[in-house]
Write a protein that holds these residues in place. Structure first.
Motif, short mmCIF file in Angstrom:
data_model
loop_
_atom_site.label_atom_id
_atom_site.label_comp_id
_atom_site.label_asym_id
_atom_site.label_seq_id
_atom_site.Cartn_x
_atom_site.Cartn_y
_atom_site.Cartn_z
N UNK A 55 0.83 -1.21 0.00
CA UNK A 55 0.00 0.00 0.00
C UNK A 55 0.87 1.26 0.00
N UNK A 56 2.00 1.20 0.70
CA UNK A 56 2.93 2.34 0.68
C UNK A 56 3.55 2.46 -0.71
N UNK A 57 3.91 1.32 -1.31
CA UNK A 57 4.48 1.33 -2.66
C UNK A 57 3.46 1.91 -3.65
N UNK A 58 2.19 1.56 -3.45
CA UNK A 58 1.15 2.07 -4.35
C UNK A 58 1.08 3.60 -4.26
N UNK A 59 1.21 4.12 -3.05
CA UNK A 59 1.23 5.59 -2.92
C UNK A 59 2.41 6.17 -3.70
N UNK A 60 3.55 5.49 -3.60
CA UNK A 60 4.73 5.96 -4.33
C UNK A 60 4.43 6.00 -5.83
N UNK A 61 3.85 4.92 -6.35
CA UNK A 61 3.55 4.89 -7.79
C UNK A 61 2.48 5.90 -8.16
N UNK A 62 1.47 6.03 -7.33
CA UNK A 62 0.38 6.99 -7.63
C UNK A 62 0.90 8.42 -7.60
N UNK A 63 1.65 8.77 -6.56
CA UNK A 63 2.04 10.17 -6.38
C UNK A 63 3.18 10.57 -7.31
N UNK A 64 3.90 9.57 -7.83
CA UNK A 64 4.94 9.89 -8.83
C UNK A 64 4.40 9.68 -10.25
N UNK A 65 3.10 9.49 -10.33
CA UNK A 65 2.40 9.34 -11.62
C UNK A 65 2.95 8.19 -12.45
N UNK A 66 3.19 7.08 -11.78
CA UNK A 66 3.70 5.91 -12.49
C UNK A 66 2.82 4.69 -12.26
#
Lengths: 385, 384
Positions: free
Chosen positions: B342-353
């Protein structure tokens, strides 16, 4: 906010005992927490978070952190379980305070080996299941191999290991440690081999124990004339995994890495600045391995031992409390016992084993009895008054 | 405070009976994470933090030794933390203070779980988390106690099974766009209601699966982060909160411990109105009702999440997208790894990836996990 000093505000413990049958672990931790908060002169409500050092298989329950907060007054607060020795939890607590996340935290660890019927099986379960578990019915055999490698590498003898035992049991007899006694090295060498070359008296016996320590930021320590500063702390992992294939036998390589880091933080040599050392030597040879790592010389470590330079009243008193040999192996709480003893030394509260004028101490602990990783702490008297 | 960023992430597939050992899963997640940061050499990583629990799943005592070599941690600082199901997000919290303290410039955070090997089912091992004197002799399992909590939650807010089932429909559909998902699917509310009743009111499709998997994220201090990536995602708020072990003594309708953890994390991140300021939510959803229950805690408003769900606002294209990854219900639930996913998903979402899963205009995200005996809340607030 953050990245300032971190101080020991208070300590509490249930002293080591071969068996604390009359106390449940909850009662033990409650008693130690009450002592620690009183010692820090704070109300439990001022403590913002809890760091515990526990292991599921040792507790006999899965996800052991569930059962700690209530009895130390930490319900509905920050909680983090660190699966290792007390000093590893202290490492986390130190970083949490230093980061500015919290001002005052508690660190707790308890051990009830007297209630574990099959500890050898528990420790064996930390080893590789294919290669090591089938051949090691008792994992302390690893310590025997490591001791053999140390003796072979350094040209030392089992008599040197017995001198360590003689010193630590003598110290424990003065400090009140449960296994303290006046025993000569020759007496030690009359005990039977358990894990050759380790004899029965070279191996720490078990003890039940709990420690609770309160840490605070520079601001929280302001006004305290008893606060002890954690000037530096570092943890270093093992040279091998569960299979031990790559392990570098006969030495504690982790000490060198940790010492370098602590030395960098202090901008000086921590060993030269220290008035005493407390270390969790579960086996006699480990004290010499740790000291060799500190000094960068096995020969010098042996010279100091043989010439009495590690005794109370000498150049570098090593385990003035009696160490694990004199106070017992309290599993993951062992580092807590060493830490509390060192804090008391720096406060001048160590009674009959007080090191005169002690202002700085090194405390070290192993991750487990048979691992080659550990944590190093440098403590000094606080100047946050 | 020293700022801390996520600069890379990687994960394995989440699967039941994944044909990889725990060290192999860890190695794959770490390799993918370092590849994500321009094939960064492990030499530049200052330390490793592990999360996995309980030990019984791997059959190892002190299982940090499993990760020692697999995560290339030999000779580096390496410790392990856990707080049950909350472990994955707790690892991000702990990783944050490693770097924010100034002791580390880079830290690899690795979480894994291997739930398939216990025979006949991991549920038997879950019995060992219960209090041994009073609770264990009753032979409880997790579904029993979650059924109690779900029933109480439904009662408190007059919720229907049909509405709660929509969480499974939404998350499993979201997971179709996740390359590592275990249970992405197009299902209907009727499918959920017709699936086997495990312990009423919990049906089989209300529950996330048992899974194997590993996730790794790389954290860095501000200076280092800006050298490693153009799209750092900042961890601006962290908190954990643990309630009493006596879960039977509290009202199960509202996760007060999640609420308290969230409030602390918001204060740290300067968030005063989470409903307005948070663009993407990754609440912990091991059961359908838990996504709503946890969102209530994160929003600080009991009963609000079901209303948002009813209005379609929790969908990926809604105003308050929740579990755009597919969550535990869709991607899978290898406990500690699920939280870090879930933390990784935030990373991908917020870096637009995030690819097909991308939530438009995502600047602020919240990830949360939960565990122990319905007792712990762990929360991070991330910002682009």
């Amino acid at each position: 906010m953050g990245q300032g000093g971190v101080y020991v505000l208070g300590v509490g413990e249930i002293p080591p005992s071969s068996s604390l049958r009359d106390l449940d672990f909850r009662e033990m931790t409650f008693e130690a927490a009450v002592q620690a908060y009183a010692d820090a002169d704070i109300d439990p409500s001022e403590v913002e978070g809890l760091f515990t050092a526990e292991q599921d298989f040792v507790e006999g329950i899965s996800i052991a952190d569930e059962y700690t907060p209530d009895q130390v007054g930490m319900r509905l607060k920050f909680n983090m379980l660190v699966a290792g020795d007390f000093l590893e939890a202290l490492f986390h607590a130190y970083m949490a305070v230093r980061s500015g996340l919290m001002e005052v935290v508690a660190v707790e660890s308890h051990a009830r080996p007297s209630e574990i019927e099959n500890y050898a099986d528990v420790l064996r379960a930390s080893l590789d299941p294919h290669c090591l578990r089938p051949i090691l019915s008792d994992p302390y055999a690893i310590a025997g191999l490591d001791a053999r490698a140390f003796l072979s590498k350094t040209g030392s003898t089992t008599h040197d290991l017995s001198l360590v035992v003689e010193k630590n049991l003598r110290n424990a007899a003065r400090s009140g440690g449960p296994y303290g006694e006046a025993l000569s090295a020759e007496d030690v060498e009359r005990s039977p081999f358990l894990y050759e070359p380790l004899r029965q008296k070279h191996v720490a016996r078990f003890s039940d124990y709990v420690a609770v320590v309160v840490l605070g930021s520079e601001r929280a320590a302001k006004g305290s004339d008893r606060a002890v500063e954690i000037a530096s702390i570092w943890q270093t992992g093992a040279t091998s995994g569960a299979h031990q294939w790559m392990r570098r036998w006969g030495a504690m390589e982790w000490v060198r890495g940790a010492l370098e880091r602590v030395g960098r933080d202090l901008q000086g040599n921590p060993v030269r600045s220290s008035d005493l050392v407390e270390f969790t030597e579960f086996f006699a040879h480990q004290e010499l391995q740790f000291l060799s790592g500190l000094l960068g010389s096995e020969a010098e470590a042996l010279r100091m031992l043989r010439s009495g330079d590690l005794d109370l009243g000498s150049a570098l008193p090593f385990n003035p409390s009696g160490g694990c040999l004199g106070n017992g192996n309290s599993l993951n709480a062992s580092g807590g016992r060493a830490f509390v003893d060192a804090v008391r030394q720096l406060r001048g509260e160590a009674g009959r084993v007080q090191v005169k004028g002690a202002k700085a101490a090194i405390v070290g602990s192993l991750h487990t009895e048979v691992s080659d990783s550990g944590t190093l702490v440098f403590l000094r008297t606080g100047d946050a008054t | 405070m020293r700022r801390v960023a996520i600069v890379g992430a990687g994960m394995t597939d989440f699967r039941s009976m994944l044909p990889h050992s725990s060290p192999e899963m860890i190695r794959e997640a770490v390799r993918r994470c370092l590849d994500d940061v321009g094939s960064l050499s492990i030499r530049y990583v200052d330390g490793v933090l592990c999360a996995s629990a309980p030990d019984a799943f791997d059959g190892y005592h002190d299982k940090v030794s499993i990760a020692n070599e697999a995560a290339c941690a030999i000779g580096k600082p390496v410790t392990r933390v856990f707080v049950g199901g909350g472990s994955g997000v707790a690892a991000a919290v702990s990783g944050w203070y490693h770097v924010a303290s100034g002791l580390f410039d880079t830290l690899l955070v690795v979480a894994w779980e291997k739930m398939s090997p216990p025979y006949p089912h991991a549920q038997k091992l879950f019995q060992t988390i219960f209090e041994p004197v009073v609770e264990q002799p009753l032979g409880p399992n997790l579904i029993w106690i979650f059924a109690l909590e779900m029933r109480r939650y439904m009662e408190a807010h007059n919720l229907s099974k049909e509405l709660i089932a929509e969480v499974a429909v939404k998350n499993k559909a979201n997971a179709l766009d996740h390359p590592h998902a275990q249970l992405g699917a197009r299902i209907t509310v009727e499918d959920v209601l017709k699936s086997e009743v495990m312990v009423w009111p919990v049906n089989r499709l209300d529950i996330s699966p048992t899974s194997d998997g590993a996730v790794a994220v790389l954290l860095a201090s501000e200076n280092v982060a800006r050298k490693l990536t153009d799209t750092p995602v900042w961890i601006d708020g962290v908190a954990t909160c643990l309630d009493s072990q006596y879960w039977t003594n509290r009202d199960l309708a509202f996760p007060y411990y999640v609420y308290l953890a969230a409030q602390k994390a918001y204060r740290m991140a300067g968030i005063t109105n989470p409903l307005k300021e948070v663009d993407v939510w990754e609440p912990y959803d091991p059961f359908t009702y838990k996504e709503l229950h946890h969102l209530d805690g994160l929003l600080g408003r009991p009963g609000l999440a079901p209303r948002l769900l009813k209005e379609g606002q929790l969908h990926r294209d809604g105003d308050h997208p929740a579990s755009p990854s597919g969550g535990l219900l869709g991607v899978g639930n290898p406990i500690a790894a699920a939280g870090l996913m879930k933390v990784a998903e935030l990373y991908w979402q917020l870096s637009e990836r995030a690819g097909k899963r991308q939530v438009p205009n995502a600047y602020v995200g919240v990830a949360q996990a939960w565990g122990d005996l319905m007792q712990v809340g762990t929360v991070v607030v991330c910002r682009r």
